[in-house]
Each structure stands twice: as C-alpha cells, then as structure tokens.
Enzyme design. Structure first.
Site, PDB file in Angstrom:
ATOM      1  CB  ALA A   1      34.307  55.376  -2.051  1.00  0.00           C
TER       2      ALA A   1
ATOM      3  CG  HIS B   1      36.030  52.173   4.047  1.00  0.00           C
ATOM      4  ND1 HIS B   1      36.052  51.077   3.882  1.00  0.00           N
ATOM      5  CD2 HIS B   1      36.424  53.818   4.013  1.00  0.00           C
ATOM      6  CE1 HIS B   1      37.471  51.734   4.117  1.00  0.00           C
ATOM      7  NE2 HIS B   1      37.198  52.955   4.786  1.00  0.00           N
ATOM      8  CB  SER B   2      37.964  52.117   0.788  1.00  0.00           C
ATOM      9  OG  SER B   2      39.225  51.953  -0.001  1.00  0.00           O
ATOM     10  CG  MET B   3      36.956  48.571  -4.241  1.00  0.00           C
ATOM     11  SD  MET B   3      37.276  46.786  -4.466  1.00  0.00           S
ATOM     12  CE  MET B   3      35.811  45.864  -3.681  1.00  0.00           C
TER      13      MET B   3
END
Length: 289
Positions: free
Chosen positions: A107, A103-105
């Site tokens: 990812a 997720h986010s960072m």
C-alpha cells in the site's frame, strides 16, 4: 472459481513473477503485498474481486520476494525502487493505465506510485497502509548508521531452515503482525524453497536490513496531495493503522478517499474469517462509476 495463472515478466535487470486472476476485460489491477509476504497474500480476495467485477488482477511478487528475482549484488531495497519496477512492468506490458491494490508495504508502494504517476493510475485500493514508513530529517543520520551496522552483520547470519512448509508457516504466525495458521500457510507455501537440508524462505536476506534512507512525513504528504485517483483505505480494528495520527494526517491530504474500519488484524484480507468482508468492500469500490 478461476484458478490463478502463474506469470513471469523479464525486465532488463530482474524477473517479476506472480499470479493472475481474471480475463483481461478491464484495466489491469496491480496487487502488491506487504514486507516479506508474497503474491499469495491476495489468494482469498483476488478470485472474488476478479469474478464479481470482471477485473484482471496481476498479483506481483515484489522484487526480492516469492518467485521474483533479487536485486543485483551491491544493490539495496528502497521502497521507491518498487515504483520504478512497476512502471517498467507497465511499459513492458503496454499498459497505459492500471488500477492499484496494496497491502501494508504494498500500500505504501501504491501511494507513491499514484502520487508520482497520477495520469497512469485509475483507482487505488489500500489495505492497512497509506504511504510508507517515514523518518524525520533529524533522525536520518541514525537511520543510515543503523542500516550500515545491519548490513555488516548480514553475512554472519544463517537463514533459518525448517523440516517442512507447515513448520515455516508456524514460524510466520509469530512474525510481525501475528496471523493465524490458515493465513500463514499460503504465504509459506509460495515463499519457501527446498534444499538438501530442508525448507528455507525464498526472500532476499537484504530485505531485513533497515532502509538507509526513508522519506519524511512532509515528503509523504506531497505524494498524498498528488493522488488524483479515487482511493479506498481499509484498516482492521485490530490492525496497525487504526487511530494512528499520521494515518489521519496523510488521509486528509488525499483528495478523493474513503476509509472503512473492518473487523480484523493486519492481514484481515487473508484471514478466512474476515477476507469476505474485505472483498465485499472492495467490490463496492470497484463497481462505483
């Protein structure tokens, strides 16, 4: 539904902690959270995925976050350091191949990892992230200047203190990517510790210093082009990535990728009202032959 199993793996230079869901019947899934979050980011979707797809999900507190150790004094936090951490974790556990969920960072870490280690990554699930933040070559000197300035100021800053975990959760609601209390509380519950004055975040204060150096878009394109694994990108219709041009250009360079736009914000996998739809999409992805 299975309760998570806490774990800790000691590497030569730092300890990695996290929560595990599943019974180890299939390839391990390394789940990596966003900046200043922790492994509780996956507390809603990981149990559903592990049960429905018989997955062995290892949700990691990335170094400097949650219950994991901090980098040694004099070290800095570059996103590619997390790739090395995960590679060494794989070696320590004897895993030849893993699947990735980020997720986010996290990812962004998964994108770099899948591109750098294509033969050791089997499947990649990305939530609100495809590659890391970038800086153009022309702006690189300014990026380094900014990091130096923030590093000098860091020693003068006092970390915030809260009277209770609930107050810390309320503060997290107002952070980057505003989220509901129900989404913020699991992050605050794991991400804080109590001292004689109150509750403070466990995360390393150096994480707030801008990266001295970032990859350029062209470099990130090269990582995207090197990914062999089937990849699913999930974005929220009120998240950070929807309709972003650089997301489209990066996605075009991944050979086998599907994108879904689902209702929700940047933490749609953690919000009670949207997590089930995210889990259902990821179940379909992991159940494909």
């Amino acid at each position: 539904m299975q309760e998570p199993i806490p774990f800790q793996v000691d590497l030569d230079y730092v300890s990695l902690s996290g929560l595990r869901w599943g019974k180890g019947h299939r390839t391990p899934v390394l789940a990596m959270h966003g900046w200043l979050d922790n492994c509780q980011s996956f507390c809603r979707i990981a149990p559903m995925l592990a049960e429905a797809c018989d997955l062995d999900i290892w949700a990691i507190d990335l170094v400097g976050h949650g219950h994991s150790g901090h980098r040694p004094k004099g070290s800095y936090y570059h996103i590619w350091d997390n790739v090395i951490d995960m590679a060494l974790l794989m070696d320590a556990q004897g895993w030849e191949q893993v699947d990735l969920l980020g997720h986010s960072m996290g990812a962004g870490v998964a994108t770099l990892m899948a591109g750098a280690m294509p033969d050791r990554v089997g499947r990649v699930g990305l939530i609100e992230g495809l590659g890391p933040l970038s800086t153009s070559a022309e702006e690189s000197p300014q990026q380094l200047t900014q990091a130096i300035g923030r590093y000098k100021l860091q020693t003068y800053k006092t970390p915030p203190c809260y009277t209770c975990v609930e107050e810390a959760a309320e503060a997290r609601m107002r952070g980057i990517g505003e989220i509901s209390y129900d989404a913020a509380f699991p992050l605050a519950e794991r991400g804080t510790r109590r001292d004689e004055e109150g509750w403070r975040w466990r995360s390393d204060a150096r994480l707030r210093i801008p990266s001295p150096v970032r990859l350029t878009e062209v470099q990130i394109y090269s990582f995207c082009e090197a990914i062999k694994a089937p990849t699913q990108l999930i974005v929220g219709d009120h998240g950070f990535l929807v309709n972003r041009e650089n997301t489209r250009l990066r996605k075009e360079r991944v050979a086998d990728i599907e994108q879904l736009v689902l209702p929700g914000n940047h933490h749609l996998h953690l919000e009670p009202g949207t997590a089930i739809a995210v889990a259902d999409a990821l179940k379909d992805f992991w159940q494909k032959s």
